[in-house]
Design a protein around this motif. Structure first.
Motif, PDB file in Angstrom:
ATOM      1  N   LYS A 175       0.749  -1.446  -0.149  1.00 22.61           N
ATOM      2  CA  LYS A 175       0.229  -0.645   0.081  1.00 22.61           C
ATOM      3  C   LYS A 175       0.592   1.269   0.311  1.00 22.61           C
ATOM      4  O   LYS A 175       0.479   2.077  -0.121  1.00 22.61           O
ATOM      5  CB  LYS A 175      -1.279  -0.602   1.238  1.00 22.61           C
ATOM      6  N   ALA A 176       2.542   1.569   0.020  1.00 17.34           N
ATOM      7  CA  ALA A 176       3.312   1.875  -0.066  1.00 17.34           C
ATOM      8  C   ALA A 176       4.758   1.334  -0.208  1.00 17.34           C
ATOM      9  O   ALA A 176       4.620   0.218   0.667  1.00 17.34           O
ATOM     10  CB  ALA A 176       3.240   3.492   1.579  1.00 17.34           C
ATOM     11  N   THR A 177       5.067   2.806  -1.201  1.00 20.78           N
ATOM     12  CA  THR A 177       6.855   1.712  -0.778  1.00 20.78           C
ATOM     13  C   THR A 177       7.674   2.522   0.304  1.00 20.78           C
ATOM     14  O   THR A 177       7.508   3.478   1.009  1.00 20.78           O
ATOM     15  CB  THR A 177       6.935   2.524  -2.835  1.00 20.78           C
ATOM     16  N   ALA A 178       8.615   1.634   0.239  1.00 20.38           N
ATOM     17  CA  ALA A 178       9.616   2.476   0.902  1.00 20.38           C
ATOM     18  C   ALA A 178      10.221   3.353   0.619  1.00 20.38           C
ATOM     19  O   ALA A 178      10.560   4.420   1.515  1.00 20.38           O
ATOM     20  CB  ALA A 178      10.645   1.324   0.635  1.00 20.38           C
ATOM     21  N   THR A 192      15.866   8.808  10.913  1.00 20.40           N
ATOM     22  CA  THR A 192      16.775   8.087  10.987  1.00 20.40           C
ATOM     23  C   THR A 192      15.922   6.743  12.466  1.00 20.40           C
ATOM     24  O   THR A 192      16.362   5.892  11.989  1.00 20.40           O
ATOM     25  CB  THR A 192      17.666   8.702  12.444  1.00 20.40           C
ATOM     26  N   VAL A 193      14.971   7.267  12.413  1.00 21.13           N
ATOM     27  CA  VAL A 193      13.983   6.172  13.822  1.00 21.13           C
ATOM     28  C   VAL A 193      13.176   4.892  12.432  1.00 21.13           C
ATOM     29  O   VAL A 193      13.861   3.625  12.936  1.00 21.13           O
ATOM     30  CB  VAL A 193      12.888   6.894  14.032  1.00 21.13           C
ATOM     31  N   ILE A 194      13.295   5.479  11.962  1.00 22.94           N
ATOM     32  CA  ILE A 194      12.360   4.531  10.288  1.00 22.94           C
ATOM     33  C   ILE A 194      13.539   3.913   9.684  1.00 22.94           C
ATOM     34  O   ILE A 194      13.165   2.390   9.629  1.00 22.94           O
ATOM     35  CB  ILE A 194      11.492   4.926   9.735  1.00 22.94           C
ATOM     36  N   ARG A 195      14.366   4.628   9.386  1.00 26.38           N
ATOM     37  CA  ARG A 195      15.247   3.746   8.436  1.00 26.38           C
ATOM     38  C   ARG A 195      15.464   2.429   8.484  1.00 26.38           C
ATOM     39  O   ARG A 195      15.925   0.885   7.776  1.00 26.38           O
ATOM     40  CB  ARG A 195      17.112   4.837   8.453  1.00 26.38           C
ATOM     41  N   PRO A 196      15.745   1.802   9.707  1.00 29.16           N
ATOM     42  CA  PRO A 196      16.697   0.307   9.600  1.00 29.16           C
ATOM     43  C   PRO A 196      15.119  -0.366  10.162  1.00 29.16           C
ATOM     44  O   PRO A 196      15.961  -1.053   9.189  1.00 29.16           O
ATOM     45  CB  PRO A 196      17.113   0.818  11.546  1.00 29.16           C
ATOM     46  N   TYR A 197      14.359  -0.365  10.382  1.00 31.39           N
ATOM     47  CA  TYR A 197      12.644  -0.533   9.880  1.00 31.39           C
ATOM     48  C   TYR A 197      12.762  -1.557   8.192  1.00 31.39           C
ATOM     49  O   TYR A 197      12.146  -1.970   7.976  1.00 31.39           O
ATOM     50  CB  TYR A 197      11.705  -0.194  10.735  1.00 31.39           C
ATOM     51  N   LEU A 198      12.093   0.079   7.577  1.00 34.53           N
ATOM     52  CA  LEU A 198      12.270   0.067   6.727  1.00 34.53           C
ATOM     53  C   LEU A 198      13.866  -1.076   5.643  1.00 34.53           C
ATOM     54  O   LEU A 198      13.340  -1.650   4.955  1.00 34.53           O
ATOM     55  CB  LEU A 198      12.565   0.961   6.096  1.00 34.53           C
TER      56      LEU A 198
END
Length: 205
Positions: A175-178, A192-198
């Motif tokens: 439903k959304a791309t990285a 910086t918070v989301i990047r590792p999970y992505l």
């Protein structure tokens, strides 16, 4: 009295077109509060909450509470957990409707449905807003990528696990791309918070 009959017909027409109608909107259409009161007594309309009405046989959408919330706060945007639920990215069923409002906007008083308001800057309030219709009511909802970024921005409020669940489901359901999520994370200051999970999610395919 013929005027009442005419007003009743007009009230039903307005309700049929708009789905949920405020008393002030009836008055603007030339329909008196007394007519609505009589229609209420006769079971021709139902009162959803103070000053808001609907036809008794109106089909109820699963997102009915969002339509009611949008009627109460027309400038607000459905956000965070409520937006995740709208986009079917969480199993959470929030009891309150989460709504973003501007920094200087009026805060709604207690009422139904209960609201949890979150103040957004003007730029973030206007970013990636979808205009949808629920039960004939215009409703503003943040898009998927923006909602994910917002959940990480407000992770202390909604919970880190809820933000992660939304991110995982958005990627899994495509439903959304990285890159879309990363774009909104950058705008919201949480890149910086989301990047590792992505990176972990996309690396796992």
């Amino acid at each position: 009295m013929p005027t009442t009959g005419t007003q009743r017909d007009l009230a039903k027409t307005v309700l049929g077109k708009q789905g949920i109608v405020r008393l002030s909107e009836f008055k603007a259409a030339g329909i008196t509060a007394a007519t609505i009161g009589r229609m209420l007594d006769d079971g021709e309309v139902v009162r959803l909450s103070r000053g808001m009405y609907q036809l008794p046989d109106a089909p109820l959408d699963a997102n009915h509470s969002l339509a009611e919330a949008a009627k109460r706060v027309p400038k607000g945007v459905i956000c965070l957990v409520s937006a995740l639920a709208y986009h079917e990215l969480t199993d959470q069923l929030p009891r309150s409707v989460w709504m973003a409002i501007g920094a200087n906007d009026w805060t709604p008083k207690d009422g139904n449905p209960p609201l949890k308001t979150v103040r957004f800057t003007e730029a973030l309030l206007k970013d990636d807003v979808m205009d949808v219709s629920i039960e004939g009511v215009p409703v503003k909802v943040f898009g998927v990528a923006k909602t994910i970024a917002d959940c990480f921005r407000h992770r202390r409020t909604v919970g880190q696990s809820v933000a992660l669940e939304g991110l995982q489901e958005a990627i899994r359901q495509r439903k959304a791309t990285a890159s879309e999520i990363a774009h909104h994370a950058e705008r919201g200051g949480v890149a910086t918070v989301i990047r590792p999970y992505l990176e972990a999610l996309t690396a796992n395919g």
